[in-house]
Write an enzyme that holds these catalytic residues in place. Structure first.
Site, mmCIF file in Angstrom:
data_model
loop_
_atom_site.group_PDB
_atom_site.id
_atom_site.type_symbol
_atom_site.label_atom_id
_atom_site.label_comp_id
_atom_site.label_asym_id
_atom_site.label_seq_id
_atom_site.Cartn_x
_atom_site.Cartn_y
_atom_site.Cartn_z
ATOM 1 N N ARG A 246 -13.258 -7.758 -22.423
ATOM 2 C CA ARG A 246 -12.132 -6.897 -22.785
ATOM 3 C C ARG A 246 -11.020 -7.008 -21.838
ATOM 4 N NH1 ARG A 246 -10.850 -3.102 -26.326
ATOM 5 N NH2 ARG A 246 -9.241 -1.479 -25.717
ATOM 6 N N HIS B 27 -6.161 3.349 -30.154
ATOM 7 C CA HIS B 27 -6.614 2.997 -31.280
ATOM 8 C C HIS B 27 -7.742 2.182 -30.937
ATOM 9 C CE1 HIS B 27 -7.061 0.479 -35.103
ATOM 10 N NE2 HIS B 27 -6.615 -0.303 -34.386
#
EC number: 1.1.1.37
Length: 328
Positions: free
Chosen positions: A100, A189
């Protein structure tokens, strides 16, 4: 006829772009009386530019009365010249074996450059919606890279989470989705976002009272909304494009034309409300009027909710610190 509004879309030939452009050109986003000029950005490689050309040919073939012109380019400064609205859809997707943090850094390069281009050539009151993930942090990077623009011009898309939560509540209640109001989605989100129906009503009646099931909330509702994107990829083999495009249209339409007093969720720079660190782009309940959004303030936060809000904030602060060295 009104003067045309210039709308930039990045990643214009991608899946979300393809689901988005025809609806913008038909007037669904800015109104059935509002002409638009589409300024479309794609990668400079031959395949992407050819795909963009094909999409533009299709847009021509629709003969939309409101489509007043188009520009297709691989240069952000051309795409963003004098624009009123920017939908930053294009982002680097996560590849196999990619951490990530690597994804954050790859996207930081893209959104630093796009923020700088917006700063240089866009209208000073440009409305920017970041759709490309990680949307909140990409919006933060673009905002920080555009020091001459108002930070409140930059938003991230939480509307897909909001719409997903609405539909899950409607299914649970067996009621039409259109009667539900005052839903909130807090935070990032990402799967950490927190859909909160404590204040929500269905046709004026409290949804919390109607459901009254904290076990369902914690073990079914919150995880279903949080993992919905992954569930769609598993079912369809592709990410949610049409529903994401629909949410982008909802977000911009309400921002520009107003939400008529209804609460909607937008990822916006925090002013310190609800204990959220200032400047972090965070999903909040807002109302919109005359092209401006206003936070819904002073909602009580119970211990259950605070735990979720703290978790999603911690993720956003970690993302922010992961890219802060690139932002000077």
């Amino acid at each position: 006829m009104k003067a045309p509004v210039r709308v930039a879309v990045t990643g214009a030939a991608g899946q979300i772009g393809y689901a988005l452009l025809f609806r913008i050109a038909s007037g669904e986003m800015l109104g059935k009386d509002q002409p638009v000029i589409l300024q479309l950005l794609e990668l400079s490689n031959e395949k992407a530019q050819a795909a963009l050309k094909g999409v533009m040919m299709e847009l021509e073939d629709c003969a939309f009365p409101l489509l007043a012109g188009m520009v297709g380019t691989d240069d952000a400064e051309v795409a963003f010249k004098d624009i009123d609205v920017a939908l930053l859809v294009g982002a680097r997707p996560r590849g196999p074996g990619m951490e990530r943090k690597d994804l954050l850094l790859e996207n930081a390069k893209i959104f630093t450059a796009q923020g700088a281009a917006l700063n240089k050539v866009a209208k000073r009151d440009v409305k920017v919606l970041v759709v490309g993930n990680p949307a909140n942090t990409n919006a933060y990077i673009a905002m920080k890279s555009a020091p001459d623009l108002n930070p409140n011009n930059f938003t991230a898309m939480l509307r897909l989470d909001h719409n997903r939560a609405l539909s899950q509540l409607a299914l649970k209640l067996g009621k039409p989705v259109g009667g539900i109001e005052k839903l909130v989605v807090w935070g990032n989100h990402s799967p950490t976002m927190y859909p909160d129906y404590r204040f929500a009503t269905s046709d004026g009646a409290s949804i919390g009272d109607a459901i009254n099931d904290q076990e369902w909330n914690a073990s079914t509702f919150i995880p279903t909304v949080g993992k919905r994107g992954a569930a769609i990829i598993e079912a369809r083999g592709l990410s949610s494009a049409a529903s994401a495009a629909n949410a982008a249209i909802d977000h911009v339409r309400d921002w520009v034309l107003g939400s008529n007093g209804k609460w909607v969720t937008m990822g916006v720079p925090s002013d310190g409300s609800y204990g959220i660190s200032e400047g972090v782009i965070f999903g909040f309940p807002v109302t919109t009027e005359n092209g401006q959004y206003s936070l819904v303030k002073d909602l009580p936060i119970d211990d259950f909710s605070q735990k979720y809000i703290d978790k999603t904030l911690a993720e956003l602060e970690e993302e922010r610190s992961g890219v802060s060295h690139l932002l000077g």
